[in-house]
Design an enzyme around this catalytic site. Structure first.
Site, mmCIF file in Angstrom:
data_model
loop_
_atom_site.group_PDB
_atom_site.id
_atom_site.type_symbol
_atom_site.label_atom_id
_atom_site.label_comp_id
_atom_site.label_asym_id
_atom_site.label_seq_id
_atom_site.Cartn_x
_atom_site.Cartn_y
_atom_site.Cartn_z
ATOM 1 N N SER A 142 65.696 52.027 50.822
ATOM 2 C CA SER A 142 64.538 51.315 50.261
ATOM 3 C C SER A 142 64.819 49.828 50.392
ATOM 4 O O SER A 142 65.985 49.410 50.461
ATOM 5 C CB SER A 142 64.362 51.687 48.779
ATOM 6 O OG SER A 142 63.450 50.811 48.139
ATOM 7 N N TYR A 187 67.769 52.895 40.244
ATOM 8 C CA TYR A 187 67.219 53.261 41.557
ATOM 9 C C TYR A 187 67.769 52.337 42.635
ATOM 10 O O TYR A 187 68.234 52.792 43.689
ATOM 11 C CB TYR A 187 65.699 53.184 41.524
ATOM 12 C CG TYR A 187 65.047 53.458 42.858
ATOM 13 C CD1 TYR A 187 64.930 54.751 43.346
ATOM 14 C CD2 TYR A 187 64.549 52.409 43.635
ATOM 15 C CE1 TYR A 187 64.340 55.006 44.571
ATOM 16 C CE2 TYR A 187 63.947 52.649 44.855
ATOM 17 C CZ TYR A 187 63.844 53.947 45.330
ATOM 18 O OH TYR A 187 63.255 54.191 46.546
#
Length: 245
Positions: free
Chosen positions: A139, A152
């Site tokens: 990401s 995350y």
């Protein structure tokens, strides 16, 4: 497409979003795809749509035995494994001060352990045949600090450091295993569904709705990486909307 046809490629998180679209794109270009996710009904529907060049197994990347069974299915059905796209992931979000410990551990189980379980299952095959390709969905949160999404972001930084180190090990060991990290920005997927309702979530959802890219942007990036000649390694790809900061 060159260097894609007849490749056997495993796709985790294949029941929706990036995984589903990537499986379709790879199969359209001649690959044989082996699909993994926890929602069997969606896997069955996708495999039926793709046809004879697809197989599937209801499986959880957090379960090491499930990943071993996935590799076994690929070999039983298609005789080999050429590449794996470790794409499954979750993103509950929230400040660490909220102490959503179960969410933290869920991200560790899927985003970190899930990738490691997938690699542990496929590496014996790749090492033995001295070829293979490991593609992982990271990401943009794996390239910077992200307040409100610290855990995350941490899981995605782990994936980045781990795969880069592994790539060097593979070169030194002469196993010829290619590695690709893809860093999606705002992509319209079900990932946002794992975030608890909040004002921040509403703002993010509006941004994704107005600016976010469709999943085929990542699917085409995976296709590009896979299609390169065996002596070309596309190590890192950031794919995000032009208007994303």
């Amino acid at each position: 497409m060159q260097n894609v046809e007849n490749k056997v490629i495993i796709v985790t998180g294949a029941s929706s979003g990036i995984g589903e679209e990537t499986a379709k794109v790879l199969a359209k270009n001649g690959a044989k795809v082996v699909l993994s996710a926890r929602r069997e009904d969606r896997l069955e529907k996708l495999a039926t749509e793709i046809g004879e060049n697809a197989a599937y197994l209801k499986s959880d990347v957090a379960n090491a035995d499930d990943m071993k069974n996935l590799i076994a299915l690929a070999k039983e059905k298609f005789g080999k494994v050429d590449a794996v796209f470790a794409n499954a992931g979750i993103m509950p979000g929230g400040n660490m001060s909220e102490l959503k410990v179960d969410d933290w551990m869920g991200m560790v189980d899927i985003n970190i352990k899930g990738v490691l379980n997938t690699m542990a299952a496929v590496l014996p095959e790749f090492i033995a045949q001295k070829s293979g390709h490991i593609i992982i969905t990271s990401s943009v949160a794996g390239t910077k600090s992200v307040p409100g999404n610290a855990v995350y972001s941490g899981t995605k930084h782990f994936v980045r450091a781990m795969l880069d180190s592994f790539r060097t090990e593979s070169v030194l060991e002469g196993t010829n295993i290619r590695t690709t990290l893809i860093y999606p920005g705002a992509i319209k997927t079900e990932l946002l569904n794992t975030i608890a309702p909040s004002e921040t979530k509403s703002m993010v959802e509006d941004f994704y709705k107005n600016v976010g890219l469709e999943s085929d942007a990542i699917a085409n990036a995976v296709l590009f990486a896979v299609s390169q000649p065996d002596n070309v390694d596309i190590s890192d790809m950031i794919v995000r909307p032009t208007r994303e900061v």
